[in-house]
Design a protein around this motif. Structure first.
Motif, PDB file in Angstrom:
ATOM      1  N   ASN A 217       0.827  -1.206   0.000  1.00  0.00           N
ATOM      2  CA  ASN A 217       0.000   0.000   0.000  1.00  0.00           C
ATOM      3  C   ASN A 217       0.862   1.257   0.000  1.00  0.00           C
ATOM      4  O   ASN A 217       0.417   2.334  -0.395  1.00  0.00           O
ATOM      5  N   GLY A 218       2.117   1.108   0.450  1.00  0.00           N
ATOM      6  CA  GLY A 218       3.038   2.236   0.438  1.00  0.00           C
ATOM      7  C   GLY A 218       3.945   2.230  -0.773  1.00  0.00           C
ATOM      8  O   GLY A 218       4.764   3.119  -0.942  1.00  0.00           O
ATOM      9  N   GLY A 219       3.854   1.141  -1.583  1.00  0.00           N
ATOM     10  CA  GLY A 219       4.619   1.172  -2.827  1.00  0.00           C
ATOM     11  C   GLY A 219       5.298  -0.102  -3.247  1.00  0.00           C
ATOM     12  O   GLY A 219       5.125  -0.567  -4.355  1.00  0.00           O
ATOM     13  N   GLU A 220       6.133  -0.752  -2.379  1.00  0.00           N
ATOM     14  CA  GLU A 220       7.023  -1.799  -2.872  1.00  0.00           C
ATOM     15  C   GLU A 220       7.050  -3.040  -1.983  1.00  0.00           C
ATOM     16  O   GLU A 220       8.082  -3.670  -1.824  1.00  0.00           O
ATOM     17  N   GLY A 221       5.918  -3.413  -1.429  1.00  0.00           N
ATOM     18  CA  GLY A 221       5.926  -4.519  -0.477  1.00  0.00           C
ATOM     19  C   GLY A 221       6.407  -5.834  -1.037  1.00  0.00           C
ATOM     20  O   GLY A 221       7.168  -6.561  -0.406  1.00  0.00           O
ATOM     21  N   GLN A 222       5.965  -6.161  -2.263  1.00  0.00           N
ATOM     22  CA  GLN A 222       6.346  -7.443  -2.847  1.00  0.00           C
ATOM     23  C   GLN A 222       7.851  -7.496  -3.105  1.00  0.00           C
ATOM     24  O   GLN A 222       8.498  -8.511  -2.901  1.00  0.00           O
ATOM     25  N   ASP A 223       8.426  -6.382  -3.541  1.00  0.00           N
ATOM     26  CA  ASP A 223       9.850  -6.352  -3.837  1.00  0.00           C
ATOM     27  C   ASP A 223      10.702  -6.312  -2.573  1.00  0.00           C
ATOM     28  O   ASP A 223      11.834  -6.788  -2.568  1.00  0.00           O
ATOM     29  N   MET A 224      10.169  -5.739  -1.505  1.00  0.00           N
ATOM     30  CA  MET A 224      10.963  -5.625  -0.279  1.00  0.00           C
ATOM     31  C   MET A 224      11.178  -6.976   0.388  1.00  0.00           C
ATOM     32  O   MET A 224      12.229  -7.237   0.964  1.00  0.00           O
ATOM     33  N   ILE A 225      10.175  -7.847   0.348  1.00  0.00           N
ATOM     34  CA  ILE A 225      10.290  -9.183   0.944  1.00  0.00           C
ATOM     35  C   ILE A 225      10.246 -10.195  -0.189  1.00  0.00           C
ATOM     36  O   ILE A 225       9.180 -10.504  -0.715  1.00  0.00           O
ATOM     37  N   GLN A 226      11.389 -10.675  -0.588  1.00  0.00           N
ATOM     38  CA  GLN A 226      11.470 -11.586  -1.730  1.00  0.00           C
ATOM     39  C   GLN A 226      11.477 -13.040  -1.260  1.00  0.00           C
ATOM     40  O   GLN A 226      12.113 -13.372  -0.255  1.00  0.00           O
ATOM     41  N   THR A 227      10.777 -13.874  -1.986  1.00  0.00           N
ATOM     42  CA  THR A 227      10.795 -15.309  -1.720  1.00  0.00           C
ATOM     43  C   THR A 227      11.978 -15.931  -2.453  1.00  0.00           C
ATOM     44  O   THR A 227      12.120 -15.765  -3.664  1.00  0.00           O
ATOM     45  N   ILE A 228      12.834 -16.605  -1.709  1.00  0.00           N
ATOM     46  CA  ILE A 228      13.977 -17.311  -2.301  1.00  0.00           C
ATOM     47  C   ILE A 228      13.620 -18.797  -2.316  1.00  0.00           C
ATOM     48  O   ILE A 228      13.536 -19.428  -1.262  1.00  0.00           O
ATOM     49  N   ARG A 229      13.386 -19.308  -3.479  1.00  0.00           N
ATOM     50  CA  ARG A 229      12.854 -20.666  -3.636  1.00  0.00           C
ATOM     51  C   ARG A 229      13.703 -21.696  -2.892  1.00  0.00           C
ATOM     52  O   ARG A 229      14.933 -21.716  -3.007  1.00  0.00           O
ATOM     53  N   ASN A 230      13.022 -22.537  -2.122  1.00  0.00           N
ATOM     54  CA  ASN A 230      13.638 -23.632  -1.357  1.00  0.00           C
ATOM     55  C   ASN A 230      14.585 -23.153  -0.263  1.00  0.00           C
ATOM     56  O   ASN A 230      15.314 -23.966   0.315  1.00  0.00           O
ATOM     57  N   GLU A 231      14.580 -21.839   0.016  1.00  0.00           N
ATOM     58  CA  GLU A 231      15.466 -21.334   1.064  1.00  0.00           C
ATOM     59  C   GLU A 231      14.718 -20.527   2.123  1.00  0.00           C
ATOM     60  O   GLU A 231      14.827 -20.807   3.309  1.00  0.00           O
ATOM     61  N   GLY A 232      13.994 -19.501   1.699  1.00  0.00           N
ATOM     62  CA  GLY A 232      13.318 -18.677   2.690  1.00  0.00           C
ATOM     63  C   GLY A 232      12.946 -17.324   2.123  1.00  0.00           C
ATOM     64  O   GLY A 232      12.504 -17.218   0.976  1.00  0.00           O
ATOM     65  N   TYR A 233      13.192 -16.279   2.902  1.00  0.00           N
ATOM     66  CA  TYR A 233      12.801 -14.926   2.506  1.00  0.00           C
ATOM     67  C   TYR A 233      13.972 -13.967   2.685  1.00  0.00           C
ATOM     68  O   TYR A 233      14.796 -14.120   3.592  1.00  0.00           O
ATOM     69  N   LEU A 234      14.010 -12.962   1.814  1.00  0.00           N
ATOM     70  CA  LEU A 234      15.083 -11.975   1.825  1.00  0.00           C
ATOM     71  C   LEU A 234      14.476 -10.576   1.894  1.00  0.00           C
ATOM     72  O   LEU A 234      13.620 -10.218   1.081  1.00  0.00           O
ATOM     73  N   PHE A 235      14.923  -9.777   2.882  1.00  0.00           N
ATOM     74  CA  PHE A 235      14.487  -8.390   3.000  1.00  0.00           C
ATOM     75  C   PHE A 235      15.517  -7.530   2.277  1.00  0.00           C
ATOM     76  O   PHE A 235      16.682  -7.471   2.668  1.00  0.00           O
ATOM     77  N   THR A 236      15.096  -6.861   1.189  1.00  0.00           N
ATOM     78  CA  THR A 236      16.042  -6.228   0.292  1.00  0.00           C
ATOM     79  C   THR A 236      16.436  -4.796   0.620  1.00  0.00           C
ATOM     80  O   THR A 236      17.530  -4.356   0.251  1.00  0.00           O
ATOM     81  N   PRO A 237      15.585  -3.969   1.263  1.00  0.00           N
ATOM     82  CA  PRO A 237      15.970  -2.565   1.442  1.00  0.00           C
ATOM     83  C   PRO A 237      17.164  -2.379   2.387  1.00  0.00           C
ATOM     84  O   PRO A 237      17.421  -3.218   3.258  1.00  0.00           O
ATOM     85  N   LYS A 238      17.847  -1.287   2.202  1.00  0.00           N
ATOM     86  CA  LYS A 238      18.878  -0.901   3.144  1.00  0.00           C
ATOM     87  C   LYS A 238      18.203  -0.330   4.376  1.00  0.00           C
ATOM     88  O   LYS A 238      17.263   0.472   4.266  1.00  0.00           O
ATOM     89  N   VAL A 239      18.655  -0.748   5.541  1.00  0.00           N
ATOM     90  CA  VAL A 239      18.049  -0.319   6.806  1.00  0.00           C
ATOM     91  C   VAL A 239      19.039   0.567   7.549  1.00  0.00           C
ATOM     92  O   VAL A 239      20.233   0.244   7.646  1.00  0.00           O
ATOM     93  N   SER A 240      18.554   1.667   8.087  1.00  0.00           N
ATOM     94  CA  SER A 240      19.432   2.576   8.822  1.00  0.00           C
ATOM     95  C   SER A 240      18.743   3.039  10.098  1.00  0.00           C
ATOM     96  O   SER A 240      17.505   2.991  10.219  1.00  0.00           O
ATOM     97  N   ARG A 241      19.548   3.473  11.032  1.00  0.00           N
ATOM     98  CA  ARG A 241      19.015   4.024  12.271  1.00  0.00           C
ATOM     99  C   ARG A 241      18.285   5.325  11.967  1.00  0.00           C
ATOM    100  O   ARG A 241      18.801   6.187  11.241  1.00  0.00           O
ATOM    101  N   ALA A 242      17.091   5.489  12.523  1.00  0.00           N
ATOM    102  CA  ALA A 242      16.322   6.704  12.301  1.00  0.00           C
ATOM    103  C   ALA A 242      16.832   7.815  13.207  1.00  0.00           C
ATOM    104  O   ALA A 242      17.231   7.561  14.353  1.00  0.00           O
ATOM    105  N   PRO A 243      16.853   9.061  12.713  1.00  0.00           N
ATOM    106  CA  PRO A 243      17.321  10.177  13.532  1.00  0.00           C
ATOM    107  C   PRO A 243      16.345  10.461  14.667  1.00  0.00           C
ATOM    108  O   PRO A 243      15.186  10.097  14.623  1.00  0.00           O
TER     109      PRO A 243
END
Length: 243
Positions: A217-243
């Motif tokens: 709903n905010g834009g890129e949910g499917q791309d942010m959590i990718q399914t890796i076949r026969n392995e699991g899930y991958l969170f793709t965005p870069k994560v940083s500490r919020a100010p």
């Protein structure tokens, strides 16, 4: 040496029954583990003072300090894993044991092979758990989103508050703490609900599907959590500490 006992993993058996101590220590020892024993909390503490084990097999009903009390004080980051043994097989006893910090719970009398399987599973989860990313502090940001890890608030890139269930928050927290790493369903169960969860793999899939929809709903949910076949899930965005 058994392939499960990597590097001579150390196990401490704490039980006031000498027959059980001998049986369990001999069986685990024959499968490659370095085993020590203790009859009560005092002996256990002396053993811990000499060497910290990788896992403690802990009887619930002990003379003096009982297993629940011991488990509470052992439950600290970096401490040994705990498998609790009890002749009381009621669900309430099992739940209490798990809630105070045990990694698993086995009812007495137990088949030594079952206990061995539980030991291997708990130690394997400990070995395979990826190290968390650098401490994120109270809040973090990813792909324009902001997640408050204390208040459990999620805000979209446009500033809209997104309601998360407890399970969805726990999953998202696991992802932001381990970005760019493939997480198996077992690991996600451990991170989101603890290693004592009885949930099936499918429960994780359903929660992730719901979380994706909310992020989409905010834009890129499917791309942010990718399914890796026969392995699991991958969170793709870069994560940083919020100010």
């Amino acid at each position: 040496m058994s392939p499960a006992a990597q590097g001579g993993e150390q196990i401490l058996i704490v039980d006031d029954d000498p027959g059980i101590r001998a049986l369990v220590s001999d069986f685990l020892g024959r499968h490659g583990y370095a085993v020590d024993t203790a009859a009560d909390a005092a002996e256990m503490d002396r053993s811990l003072g000499r060497r910290l084990p990788d896992l403690i097999v802990l009887d619930l009903m002990l003379p003096g300090e009982n297993g629940l009390s011991i488990c509470r004080r052992l439950g600290r980051p970096g401490g040994p894993a705990v498998i609790m043994l009890s002749a009381m097989g009621e669900d309430t006893d099992r739940i209490i044991g798990l809630e105070v910090g045990a990694d698993d719970y086995v009812a007495k009398p137990c088949n030594p092979r079952e206990l061995l399987a539980r030991v291997r599973a708990v130690l394997r989860r400990r070995r395979e758990a990826p190290a968390p990313a650098e401490a994120l502090g109270a809040a973090c940001e990813f792909a324009g989103w902001r997640l408050d890890l204390v208040r459990r608030d999620l805000a979209s890139p446009t500033g809209v508050a997104v309601n998360l269930s407890s399970g969805e928050f726990s999953l998202l927290r696991a992802f932001v703490e381990h970005p760019g790493r493939v997480l198996t369903r077992d690991q996600l169960l451990d991170f989101a609900r603890g290693p004592r969860s009885d949930a099936f793999d499918r429960a994780i899939d359903v929660q992730i599907s719901r979380l994706r929809r909310k992020l989409e709903n905010g834009g890129e949910g499917q791309d942010m959590i990718q399914t890796i076949r026969n392995e699991g899930y991958l969170f793709t965005p870069k994560v940083s500490r919020a100010p």
